[in-house]
Design an enzyme around this catalytic site. Structure first.
Site, PDB file in Angstrom:
ATOM      1  N   HIS A   1      -0.975   0.628   7.104  1.00 17.55           N
ATOM      2  CA  HIS A   1      -1.517   1.434   6.003  1.00 17.55           C
ATOM      3  C   HIS A   1      -0.408   2.398   5.557  1.00 17.55           C
ATOM      4  CE1 HIS A   1      -5.606   3.340   4.598  1.00 17.55           C
ATOM      5  NE2 HIS A   1      -4.721   3.261   3.619  1.00 17.55           N
TER       6      HIS A   1
ATOM      7  N   GLU B   1       0.804  -1.221   0.000  1.00 13.62           N
ATOM      8  CA  GLU B   1       0.000   0.000   0.000  1.00 13.62           C
ATOM      9  C   GLU B   1       0.836   1.270   0.000  1.00 13.62           C
ATOM     10  OE1 GLU B   1      -2.721   3.119   0.623  1.00 13.62           O
ATOM     11  OE2 GLU B   1      -1.022   2.702   1.937  1.00 13.62           O
TER      12      GLU B   1
ATOM     13  N   HIS C   1      -4.391  -0.272  11.705  1.00 14.92           N
ATOM     14  CA  HIS C   1      -5.831  -0.456  11.918  1.00 14.92           C
ATOM     15  C   HIS C   1      -6.116  -1.805  12.575  1.00 14.92           C
ATOM     16  CE1 HIS C   1      -6.509   3.051   9.418  1.00 14.92           C
ATOM     17  NE2 HIS C   1      -5.867   2.478   8.411  1.00 14.92           N
TER      18      HIS C   1
ATOM     19  N   ASN D   1      -5.444   7.705   7.163  1.00 14.18           N
ATOM     20  CA  ASN D   1      -5.029   7.044   5.926  1.00 14.18           C
ATOM     21  C   ASN D   1      -3.519   7.098   5.763  1.00 14.18           C
ATOM     22  OD1 ASN D   1      -4.308   7.016   2.929  1.00 14.18           O
ATOM     23  ND2 ASN D   1      -6.452   6.398   2.843  1.00 14.18           N
TER      24      ASN D   1
ATOM     25  N   ASP E   1      -3.549   8.720  -4.754  1.00 12.91           N
ATOM     26  CA  ASP E   1      -3.399   8.006  -3.480  1.00 12.91           C
ATOM     27  C   ASP E   1      -2.152   8.548  -2.776  1.00 12.91           C
ATOM     28  OD1 ASP E   1      -3.271   5.948  -1.424  1.00 12.91           O
ATOM     29  OD2 ASP E   1      -4.536   4.719  -2.707  1.00 12.91           O
ATOM     30  N   ASN E   2      -1.174   7.705  -2.503  1.00 15.98           N
ATOM     31  CA  ASN E   2       0.016   8.141  -1.762  1.00 15.98           C
ATOM     32  C   ASN E   2       0.943   8.998  -2.617  1.00 15.98           C
ATOM     33  OD1 ASN E   2      -0.505   6.840   0.766  1.00 15.98           O
ATOM     34  ND2 ASN E   2      -0.106   4.895  -0.253  1.00 15.98           N
TER      35      ASN E   2
ATOM     36  N   ASN F   1      -6.263  11.784   1.586  1.00 18.57           N
ATOM     37  CA  ASN F   1      -5.546  10.517   1.447  1.00 18.57           C
ATOM     38  C   ASN F   1      -4.055  10.717   1.667  1.00 18.57           C
ATOM     39  OD1 ASN F   1      -4.399   8.055   0.114  1.00 18.57           O
ATOM     40  ND2 ASN F   1      -6.556   7.621  -0.260  1.00 18.57           N
TER      41      ASN F   1
END
Length: 355
Positions: free
Chosen positions: A113, A54, A133, A167, A268-269, A223
């Site tokens: 994450h 991720e 998480h 996130n 996203d990242n 995010n």
């Protein structure tokens, strides 16, 4: 008869509202977008990263840290394998190894994450911050990373009511960081209403042992987050608006919005090249496909690079595209000396040569 008319009008109005909301949701998820192939040369899937990668960050010495095994509601995962942090030494190849965790830490519930590395200039020690998480919760784990022994020593766990759905994270001290919340609600049913109703209740939170507060608000979903090489600016993925926000860090740790840069995809990242300052972003070109996770019609992958982001005309380039036949749901992209590591939320990881 009058009541029947009013009920009919109410039903029509409700149907129109639901229809309008669904059309809006399809737009913000780029549901109509189709991808063509735009591959890089000499790409190879990385053996050992089969259940997601991720977030990916690469140190200046070529050591890449990867969070893998994320279990996120509604997305595929392997429930029998705990999440972990893996290391790839790009100086010698692309063979990942799992980093053992020392100290008092529940590895069985580890569900990593977003990640961030902070280097203490006083003694050169490295700290790895990980969004975790466990059991569906949301907290931050701080580890000391031993580069010689390839181990992580658990230092502490951070929990706070403002960190309700974290996130990603960017560390700015040995015990301080900025973090993004991608949902306002913690209840999974209420979460589904947030994008449907276009709620903008997500935020960026600053945390230190002395203060915790929201420092940037008004996001449908916040995010990825990262920091500029000179430590003056933060970059935040405003995913449902398909843009990267540029925020200036003030002396009191508050943030001032400078501008937004459109990317035409769901970002996203974010990784930042320490020398050029370029942003490298793993993106989801079709958010509806990503949510549906249909193996017969898989979501594609996209990598976008932003050059000169602080100029009047930043250069936004699509570096890599795949329709899902090779890589599903890219979430991160990090360059190192002519190589590019591309991570995914729940699929595999890819290493390519940069042209």
């Amino acid at each position: 008869m009058g009541k029947l008319v009013w009920l009919s009008v109410l039903a029509v109005a409700l149907a129109a509202l639901v229809g309008e909301r669904l059309i809006t949701l399809r737009k913000v998820t780029l549901a109509f977008r189709e991808l063509t192939q735009n591959h890089l040369p000499n790409c190879q899937l990385i053996k050992g990263l089969e259940y997601g990668s991720e977030d990916v960050t690469i140190l200046e010495n070529g050591l890449a840290l990867v969070s893998t095994g994320l279990k996120f509601p509604g997305l595929p995962s392997n429930p029998d394998i705990p999440g972990n942090i893996q290391l790839i030494d790009l100086r010698v190849g692309v063979n990942p190894v799992v980093l053992p965790i020392k100290g008092s830490f529940d590895t069985a519930s580890f569900n990593p994450h977003g990640i961030s590395v902070f280097t203490d200039e006083k003694d050169g020690s490295r700290y790895l911050f990980v969004v975790n998480h466990p059991h569906g919760g949301s907290q931050i784990e701080i580890f000391r990373f031993d580069e010689d022994e390839y181990t992580l020593l658990h230092i502490r766990t951070v929990k706070h009511e403002l960190l309700q759905s974290v996130n990603d994270i960017v560390a700015v001290g040995v015990d301080s960081f900025y973090a993004t919340n991608d949902y306002y609600f913690t209840n999974h049913i209420l979460r589904t209403l947030e994008p449907l109703m276009s709620l903008t209740w997500c935020n960026v939170v600053y945390y230190s042992p002395n203060e915790v507060r929201s420092v940037s608000e008004g996001y449908p979903s916040a995010n990825g987050i990262n920091i500029s090489p000179d430590k003056r600016y933060l970059y935040v993925s405003d995913i449902l608006r398909h843009r990267i926000g540029v925020l200036e860090i003030q002396k009191d740790h508050s943030l001032t919005h400078i501008k937004d840069v459109e990317v035409g995809s769901i970002p996203d990242n974010i990784e930042v090249d320490p020398e050029s300052g370029d942003l490298w972003i793993g993106c989801h070109p079709n958010g509806l496909k990503f949510v549906l996770c249909n193996p017969n019609d898989p979501p594609g992958s996209e990598v976008i690079r932003i050059q000169n982001i602080h100029s009047e005309k930043p250069v936004v380039t699509v570096v890599y595209e795949d329709d899902g036949s090779v890589l599903v749901g890219s979430s991160a992209a990090s360059p190192y000396k002519g190589k590019l590591l591309i991570g995914t939320v729940y699929h595999k990881a890819l290493c390519c040569d940069l042209q």
